[in-house]
Design a protein around this motif. Structure first.
Motif, PDB file in Angstrom:
ATOM      1  N   GLU A 106       0.829  -1.197   0.000  1.00  0.00           N
ATOM      2  CA  GLU A 106       0.000   0.000   0.000  1.00  0.00           C
ATOM      3  C   GLU A 106       0.862   1.244   0.000  1.00  0.00           C
ATOM      4  OE1 GLU A 106      -2.742  -0.044   3.189  1.00  0.00           O
ATOM      5  OE2 GLU A 106      -3.789  -1.811   2.471  1.00  0.00           O
ATOM      6  N   TYR A 162       3.341  -0.073 -14.344  1.00  0.00           N
ATOM      7  CA  TYR A 162       4.385  -0.930 -13.786  1.00  0.00           C
ATOM      8  C   TYR A 162       4.859  -1.930 -14.842  1.00  0.00           C
ATOM      9  CZ  TYR A 162       3.745   0.154  -8.786  1.00  0.00           C
ATOM     10  OH  TYR A 162       3.718   0.734  -7.549  1.00  0.00           O
ATOM     11  N   ILE A 180       4.640   8.058 -17.518  1.00  0.00           N
ATOM     12  CA  ILE A 180       3.327   8.676 -17.717  1.00  0.00           C
ATOM     13  C   ILE A 180       3.202   9.111 -19.166  1.00  0.00           C
ATOM     14  CG2 ILE A 180       1.839  10.570 -17.033  1.00  0.00           C
ATOM     15  CD1 ILE A 180       3.175  10.559 -14.343  1.00  0.00           C
ATOM     16  N   HIS A 189       2.614  10.247  -7.393  1.00  0.00           N
ATOM     17  CA  HIS A 189       3.434  10.770  -8.481  1.00  0.00           C
ATOM     18  C   HIS A 189       2.659  10.791  -9.785  1.00  0.00           C
ATOM     19  CE1 HIS A 189       7.077  11.221  -6.285  1.00  0.00           C
ATOM     20  NE2 HIS A 189       7.131   9.959  -5.931  1.00  0.00           N
ATOM     21  N   LEU A 190       1.900   9.721 -10.001  1.00  0.00           N
ATOM     22  CA  LEU A 190       1.128   9.626 -11.239  1.00  0.00           C
ATOM     23  C   LEU A 190       0.135  10.772 -11.350  1.00  0.00           C
ATOM     24  CD1 LEU A 190       0.098   8.112 -13.699  1.00  0.00           C
ATOM     25  CD2 LEU A 190      -1.296   6.719 -12.207  1.00  0.00           C
ATOM     26  N   MET A 219      11.535   5.910  -7.796  1.00  0.00           N
ATOM     27  CA  MET A 219      10.874   6.693  -6.752  1.00  0.00           C
ATOM     28  C   MET A 219      11.796   6.998  -5.587  1.00  0.00           C
ATOM     29  SD  MET A 219       6.934   5.648  -6.428  1.00  0.00           S
ATOM     30  CE  MET A 219       7.103   4.024  -5.757  1.00  0.00           C
ATOM     31  N   ILE A 221       3.949   1.650  -1.122  1.00  0.00           N
ATOM     32  CA  ILE A 221       4.588   1.872  -2.417  1.00  0.00           C
ATOM     33  C   ILE A 221       3.584   2.362  -3.434  1.00  0.00           C
ATOM     34  CG2 ILE A 221       5.722   0.752  -4.353  1.00  0.00           C
ATOM     35  CD1 ILE A 221       7.121  -1.048  -2.488  1.00  0.00           C
ATOM     36  N   HIS A 222       2.463   1.663  -3.512  1.00  0.00           N
ATOM     37  CA  HIS A 222       1.508   2.006  -4.561  1.00  0.00           C
ATOM     38  C   HIS A 222       0.883   3.368  -4.319  1.00  0.00           C
ATOM     39  CE1 HIS A 222       2.260  -1.807  -6.189  1.00  0.00           C
ATOM     40  NE2 HIS A 222       1.583  -2.494  -5.311  1.00  0.00           N
ATOM     41  N   THR A 223       0.707   3.722  -3.042  1.00  0.00           N
ATOM     42  CA  THR A 223       0.144   5.034  -2.770  1.00  0.00           C
ATOM     43  C   THR A 223       1.091   6.133  -3.234  1.00  0.00           C
ATOM     44  OG1 THR A 223      -0.799   4.056  -0.789  1.00  0.00           O
ATOM     45  CG2 THR A 223      -0.957   6.422  -1.013  1.00  0.00           C
ATOM     46  N   GLN A 224       2.368   5.945  -2.946  1.00  0.00           N
ATOM     47  CA  GLN A 224       3.336   6.927  -3.430  1.00  0.00           C
ATOM     48  C   GLN A 224       3.350   6.967  -4.949  1.00  0.00           C
ATOM     49  OE1 GLN A 224       7.364   7.307  -2.458  1.00  0.00           O
ATOM     50  NE2 GLN A 224       7.004   7.617  -0.285  1.00  0.00           N
ATOM     51  N   PHE A 225       3.287   5.787  -5.530  1.00  0.00           N
ATOM     52  CA  PHE A 225       3.261   5.681  -6.983  1.00  0.00           C
ATOM     53  C   PHE A 225       2.098   6.477  -7.547  1.00  0.00           C
ATOM     54  CE2 PHE A 225       4.268   3.550 -10.860  1.00  0.00           C
ATOM     55  CZ  PHE A 225       3.072   3.348 -11.512  1.00  0.00           C
ATOM     56  N   LEU A 226       0.917   6.277  -6.964  1.00  0.00           N
ATOM     57  CA  LEU A 226      -0.266   6.976  -7.444  1.00  0.00           C
ATOM     58  C   LEU A 226      -0.138   8.481  -7.244  1.00  0.00           C
ATOM     59  CD1 LEU A 226      -3.148   4.621  -6.321  1.00  0.00           C
ATOM     60  CD2 LEU A 226      -2.267   4.974  -8.596  1.00  0.00           C
TER      61      LEU A 226
END
Lengths: 665, 195
Positions: free
Chosen positions: A495, B122, B66, A504-505, B142, A497-502
């Motif tokens: 969670e 990913y 992106i 940035h996205l 990241m 990692i993916h939250t940070q990923f989102l």
């Protein structure tokens, strides 16, 4: 067989019986000793006088082997007695499981307060001024607010800040004017002596009674484990409406004396509100930064680290109160600002100390507040007026419902995730009033407000109604309406990692759209934070650590500690051939100045890390995550409670495998 | 600039985009003006360089990925339809859409489509699995340069271990969905476009 069962039952009730005896003993002690003191003080006075005359007359008296001098320690003794009583009550409630699941703790505590107040009144006819407003605002309230502010979940709070502010500011204003205005109208219509009450005292009453109380909300909501969004909405509202309450209260109090309000006063009121709110936050943030900065230099004196956190926060509160700014908002701001930096700087033990100390203080404070509320009810001079009191209760409810529904209608136009009707119901129903309202009413001066007693009665009735009726029924209602409950927040590394990923996205997409939204500013703030602030406030080695790595380390650390504590891990069946040669494991040279007693350093040498990771990787059974717990009773999932039995099993299995490995057959 | 934009975009096109993505008329025109302002070559399509010219995107760790997500398989230009189709994933989910015709294809901004979009960021080689290497790549982007490969490797291992239910040491789309079931994706992956 029957005799055995009966015996077992009596034995199991023995601890409860013992606790009951203990409580009665404490109560007796508390009431008898002062009575004894009343007589002993006079005796000691006489003795002193006699002593003087003795010097002149040289008549020898026997040396007093045992004397009683209660007056000397009266105040600390009474305070300690109250705190002890509060804690024993808390213990008692949890020994009776069925009771604590039906009735929220706050209700039980108020009942206890009523009983104790009644007892005291019977015994002494003079109740100590326990819910003295000064005592309440200076000593009882800050720990609770600091606890709330320090552990405030920043992310959901910021994401819903607009909604929370709307409810806190506009909702409270609406409540105050609606209740005050309608009460005035009703008073005028009724043909009794209520017509004497002017519009301004009514509005003052409205503003006192309109604010949702953080203590009561915390006490009730913690037990119902509602989902994070609703929790943060109601709780955030209760915290932020303090600024509105402060301004309205002072405004109407001042003008009730003068007798009139002009437009200029209204405008000044608005400006005052901005000053109070923003000033409070500013004070808090300032002290928070100071605390963070101080914690940067505490690497040599780890023992007093927690003290800085508490002292700076308390000073923030007091400084804000000096200027009539919102002390609550100062505390929240201080706690929220200093937390990330302090946690990066201080040792693991200090972190635990802060956490436990805060929880302990706030728990005791809350208990005391409710007990005192009960006592003050018994003690206070009451002036019951059917119309006024019942109409206040009714109007409170009506105002709250209308306010919530109306505001949600507007807010939903701006929200991504809309608030459903169920959510609105819980928000409206969770608007509990509590001790702050009572204390504010208590502060009213008798000579300015001749109807003060009636106000106090009405305030107490509203508080009782909300805490008892709403507090008791909210849990079954939550079940009935199938409101989403709090997920046992196992914040996994996925969670994170993916939250940070989102994040940035979304920031990237916002930039592509040219839309300077939520994510854009958050990203900018994070960048600023990383570049300048962290370098300034965090000990140099740790300031460059990315958030992900820090999170990962914390998680591993926790698991390693738990694993070592449970005794496993020393002998491993090496299913995986170890690729790390023993030469790589170098013990870190402890700096000469660090005390050797300090065990767990968040920073480990590479070899040690590898060891831990190897242990964990081959031993991972169930990932125990950090609990974002809003519950005051459990802070960390106690490894000795759940899972201990299967840890033992695992250890036994491991030893069996070990034996097999060593004796191949 | 504004008037030129509205003449270049025909009404039928707006209607089509509206049907496909669910954006409103004003949103489409607004985004079209953004599209044309990015389109320095003025040929009705955007290239990768056009995107890279956006300054904030350059410092975004996921910037390149992106940008790539906008371009369909193997192409170097994206027209306005493609631009909107990608952006449609980030439209907030509205309640009234849930009652629409169930036989119609899922709207682009449904929860699973949002997650699929993130998943594809990913999963570069499009084999419907996030392998350890792909995960490592994203982590490296990241986290920056200060962290050793070993540390990152163990984090990646741990991540996969948590998510992997069928034991293939890769994260499939189903496992991805499961891991994020507690995360409020509807809110996290939505941008409040102007109404």
């Amino acid at each position: 067989m029957m005799a055995k069962m009966r015996f077992v039952r009596r034995v199991s009730s023995l601890p409860e019986f013992g606790l009951l005896l203990l409580v009665i003993f404490v109560l007796l002690e508390g009431s008898l000793l002062p009575l004894g003191a009343a007589s002993s003080t006079s005796k000691s006075c006489e003795e002193a006088k006699q002593g003087h005359t003795e010097v002149h007359n040289f008549t020898k008296k026997a040396f007093p082997v045992l004397g009683v001098d209660y007056g000397h320690i009266k105040n600390p003794f009474e305070i300690s007695l109250w705190v002890l009583l509060a804690c024993l009550m808390k213990l008692g409630f949890h020994l009776i499981p069925r009771l604590s699941s039906i009735v929220p703790e706050s209700c039980l505590l108020i009942v206890v307060g009523l009983l104790v107040g009644g007892l005291i009144k019977l015994a002494r006819e003079e109740v100590p001024p326990v819910l003295d407003s000064k005592f309440f605002f200076l000593y009882l309230l800050p720990p609770i607010i600091l606890d709330a502010g320090y552990f405030l979940p920043i992310r959901p709070f910021m994401e819903n800040l607009g909604t929370i502010l709307m409810f806190a500011v506009i909702g409270t204003l609406w409540n105050a004017f609606f209740i005050g205005g309608l009460l005035y109208g009703i008073c005028q219509i009724s043909n009794s002596d209520l017509t004497a009450i002017g519009i301004l005292p009514c509005l003052l009453f409205g503003s006192i009674i309109s604010a949702v109380d953080p203590v009561a909300v915390l006490a009730v909501f913690e037990e119902i484990h509602i989902n994070e969004l609703l929790h943060i909405l109601v709780f955030g509202e209760s915290l932020l409406n303090d600024a509105v309450t402060v301004v309205l209260y002072h405004l109407f109090e001042e003008f009730s004396v003068d007798g009139s309000v002009t437009v200029l006063d209204g405008i000044l009121g608005v400006i005052s509100f901005l000053v109070v709110a923003l000033g409070g936050v500013l004070f808090g943030a300032m002290y928070g930064f100071l605390a963070a900065l101080t914690s940067r230099f505490t690497s040599h004196t780890r023992v007093i680290e927690p003290l800085f956190a508490f002292l700076y926060s308390y000073m923030a509160y007091l400084s804000a109160e000096v200027f009539h700014l919102s002390g609550i908002m100062a505390l929240i701001a201080c706690g929220a600002v200093m937390r990330p930096y302090i946690e990066a700087n201080i040792s693991h033990k200090s972190h635990t100390t802060i956490k436990y100390f805060l929880k302990m203080l706030s728990s005791v404070s809350e208990t005391l507040i409710f007990i005192f509320l009960g006592v003050a009810t018994v003690d206070g001079r009451h002036s019951w007026n059917w119309i006024f009191v019942t109409m206040s209760v009714v109007l409170c409810l009506v105002a709250r419902v209308i306010g919530v529904v109306g505001l949600t209608f507007i807010i939903n136009k701006f929200r991504i995730v809309k608030l459903t009707t169920k959510d609105q119901f819980i928000i409206a129903y969770g608007g509990l009033r509590g001790a702050i309202a009572f204390s504010l009413g208590f502060l009213l001066k008798e000579d300015h407000f001749h109807m003060r007693d009636m106000f106090l009665t009405a305030i107490i009735t509203v508080i009782f109604f909300t805490v008892f009726v709403q507090g008791m029924t909210i849990k079954p209602l939550v079940e009935l309406l199938a409101v989403k409950k709090k997920q046992e927040a196992k914040r996994s590394i996925n969670e994170e990692i993916h939250t940070q990923f989102l994040d940035h996205l979304l920031t990237g997409i916002e930039d592509i759209c040219g839309h300077y939204g939520h994510h854009h500013w958050k990203d900018k703030l994070n960048r600023f934070n990383k570049k300048y602030v962290k370098k300034f406030l965090i000990v140099s080695e740790r300031s460059k650590e990315p958030q992900l790595i820090a999170f990962y380390h914390k998680m591993e650390m926790k698991q390693a500690i738990q694993l070592v504590e449970s005794g496993g891990g020393s002998k491993l069946p090496s299913a995986v051939p170890s690729t790390v040669s023993m030469q790589n494991i170098q013990p870190k040279n402890p700096p000469a100045t660090t005390k050797p007693a300090e065990r767990v350093l968040p920073q480990l040498s590479k070899g040690r890390e590898e060891e831990i990771r190897k242990i964990l990787r081959s031993n991972l059974q169930r990932t125990r995550q950090r609990l974002h717990s809003y519950n005051r009773h459990t802070l960390v999932a106690d490894p000795y409670e759940d899972g201990f039995s299967d840890l033992i099993l695992k250890k036994q299995r491991m030893m069996a495998i070990d034996k097999k490995v060593h004796n191949p057959r | 600039m504004g008037s030129r934009a509205s003449t270049l975009l025909r009404e039928e096109e707006i209607e089509e985009i509206k049907k496909e993505t669910g954006f409103s008329h004003s949103q489409i025109t607004r985004l079209y003006s953004r599209f044309t302002s990015l389109d320095k070559g003025e040929n009705g399509t955007l290239s990768r360089e056009d995107f890279q010219r956006i300054p904030e995107l350059a410092i975004n760790p996921l910037g390149d990925r992106i940008i790539n997500a906008f371009f369909p398989e193997g192409e170097d230009q994206v027209n306005f339809r493609g631009f909107m189709r990608t952006l449609a994933h980030f439209r907030p989910i509205e309640d009234n859409e849930k009652n629409k015709n169930p036989t119609a294809s899922e709207p682009l901004n449904s929860r699973s489509n949002k997650l699929l979009f993130a998943f594809r960021l990913y999963d570069l080689d499009r084999d419907d699995k996030i392998s350890r290497d792909e995960l490592l790549q994203v982590l490296r982007m990241m986290v920056g340069v200060n962290i050793s490969d070993e540390q990152l490797g163990s984090i990646a291992d741990r991540t996969i271990q948590e998510a992997d239910t069928n034991g293939d040491s890769c994260i499939s789309f189903q496992e991805f969905i499961k891991v994020l079931e507690k995360v409020d994706v509807e809110q996290k992956m939505s941008i409040r476009f102007l109404h």
